[in-house]
Design a protein around this motif. Structure first.
Motif, short mmCIF file in Angstrom:
data_model
loop_
_atom_site.label_atom_id
_atom_site.label_comp_id
_atom_site.label_asym_id
_atom_site.label_seq_id
_atom_site.Cartn_x
_atom_site.Cartn_y
_atom_site.Cartn_z
N GLU A 117 18.28 19.93 34.68
CA GLU A 117 19.08 19.48 33.53
C GLU A 117 18.20 18.82 32.46
N LEU A 118 17.22 18.04 32.92
CA LEU A 118 16.35 17.37 31.94
C LEU A 118 15.50 18.37 31.17
N PHE A 138 27.99 8.61 23.55
CA PHE A 138 26.58 8.85 23.86
C PHE A 138 26.44 9.83 25.02
N LEU A 139 27.29 9.64 26.03
CA LEU A 139 27.25 10.56 27.18
C LEU A 139 27.55 11.99 26.73
N GLU A 140 28.52 12.12 25.81
CA GLU A 140 28.85 13.46 25.30
C GLU A 140 27.64 14.07 24.58
N PHE A 141 26.91 13.23 23.87
CA PHE A 141 25.72 13.71 23.16
C PHE A 141 24.68 14.25 24.15
N VAL A 142 24.45 13.49 25.22
CA VAL A 142 23.46 13.93 26.22
C VAL A 142 23.95 15.23 26.88
N ARG A 143 25.26 15.30 27.15
CA ARG A 143 25.81 16.53 27.74
C ARG A 143 25.59 17.71 26.79
N LEU A 195 23.19 18.13 24.69
CA LEU A 195 21.77 18.54 24.75
C LEU A 195 21.50 19.34 26.01
N ALA A 196 22.08 18.88 27.13
CA ALA A 196 21.82 19.54 28.42
C ALA A 196 22.60 20.85 28.55
N GLY A 197 23.61 21.02 27.69
CA GLY A 197 24.46 22.21 27.81
C GLY A 197 25.25 22.18 29.11
N SER A 198 25.61 20.98 29.56
CA SER A 198 26.33 20.84 30.83
C SER A 198 27.23 19.60 30.77
N ARG A 199 28.41 19.70 31.37
CA ARG A 199 29.30 18.55 31.41
C ARG A 199 29.02 17.67 32.62
N GLU A 200 28.16 18.17 33.52
CA GLU A 200 27.93 17.47 34.78
C GLU A 200 26.86 16.37 34.65
N VAL A 201 26.98 15.58 33.60
CA VAL A 201 26.03 14.48 33.41
C VAL A 201 26.86 13.20 33.34
#
Ligand code: GLN
Length: 304
Positions: free
Chosen positions: A200-201, A134-139, A141-147
């Motif tokens: 990021e959001l 799930f975290l990878e999915f949000v990353r 969407l954000a186009g960033s690994r810093e989530v």
């Protein structure tokens, strides 16, 4: 119109208004946030961005994560998702149990706690490593690994998640939860604990302005019509029992969280995120609502 000037004016006017609210002390870790934080970031689809204040500082996205769990669950289930959760505004507080009993364990919509606990149950079933995937999915969407998750916030909420536990148990008693109650709660509290900045959001929500296509890599993650459905649900259900007032004042689909964040989108144009921790009685950021109201008022531009 100079949008940076508009944002600067919004900042001044909101601060001058001296609005006050309260912090969500029912999640102990969130009660310690500096109430004066205030940031905003507007991202246009054609690549321009405008911001002020604490727009780069990460905060707890809380219920804004409900949009991400909804999208992922919808990707897996398609329209059979609506057998297990509705799409109607609840008219009740986000953590209310009442309707759930009357409506046989079918949450009114996926953007109140009961509905997000339901989509959490689906993701615990569908994802191989639920929290990681799930975290990878949000990353993505954000186009960033810093989530990241904030484990302290997640466990702080888990330690006093009695109402949410009651909701999962009630839904399970109606046969609408498939997994172990604690697994669902753990996943849900982690999703709420994700930390992101306004910048990021806004970037992560730009996909909903862009009809389901990720602007940074052109990947179509939702069809055009399914994106319409997600935006409609945000518009009808994104602010709990204050959704009518948000629509009246702002006129954009969006989603709030008790971390003090609000994200809203204008289809085909922009996404905008604002963060100011103090909340009104309905759990929505007091300054955030005023900032977004000023944005659509000053620009004369909303979805209406
Ligand atoms: N984690 C919070 C809860 O479950 C989220 C609520 C919110 O942001 N409205 O109560």
């Amino acid at each position: 119109m100079d949008l940076q000037e508009v944002l600067n004016d919004i900042r001044t006017e909101v601060l001058d208004a001296g609005l006050k609210g309260s912090l969500p002390d029912y999640i102990p870790e969130l009660a310690n946030i500096d109430p004066e934080k205030f940031g905003m970031h507007l991202q246009t689809l054609d690549g321009r961005s405008f911001s002020f204040g604490d727009s780069q500082e990460k905060f707890s996205i809380q219920s804004i994560s409900k949009v991400f769990t909804l999208v992922k669950a919808f990707q897996y289930k398609g329209s059979i998702l609506w057998d297990r959760v509705g799409v109607e505004p609840s008219g009740d507080p986000f953590n209310s149990l009442q309707q759930l009993e009357f409506e046989s364990g079918i949450p009114r919509n996926p953007l109140i706690n009961a509905g997000a606990l339901l989509t959490a149950d689906i993701l615990v079933s569908e994802l191989k490593n639920p929290k990681l995937d799930f975290l990878e999915f949000v990353r993505s969407l954000a186009g960033s690994r810093e989530v990241y998750y904030n484990e302290k916030v997640a466990y702080s909420e888990l330690s006093c998640s009695h109402r949410n536990a009651a909701m999962v148990n009630l839904m399970k008693s109606f046969g609408n939860i498939q997994n172990d109650v604690n697994l669902v709660l753990d996943f849900y509290c982690h999703a709420c604990s994700i930390e992101m900045s306004c910048t990021e959001l806004a970037k992560a929500f730009l996909v909903f302005s862009n009809h389901g296509k990720l602007p940074h890599d052109q990947q179509q993650i939702l069809s055009v019509s399914d994106t319409k459905r997600i935006n409609s649900i945000m518009h009808a259900c994104g602010f709990y029992d204050e959704v009518g007032m948000f629509s009246y004042r702002v006129g954009l689909p969006g989603k709030s969280g008790v971390g003090g964040g609000i994200v809203a989108i204008h289809p085909s144009d922009y996404s905008v995120a604002v963060w100011a921790p103090e909340l009104n009685g309905k759990g929505n950021s007091v300054k955030g609502m005023m900032a977004l109201e000023l944005l659509t008022t000053k620009t004369g531009y909303s979805i209406f």
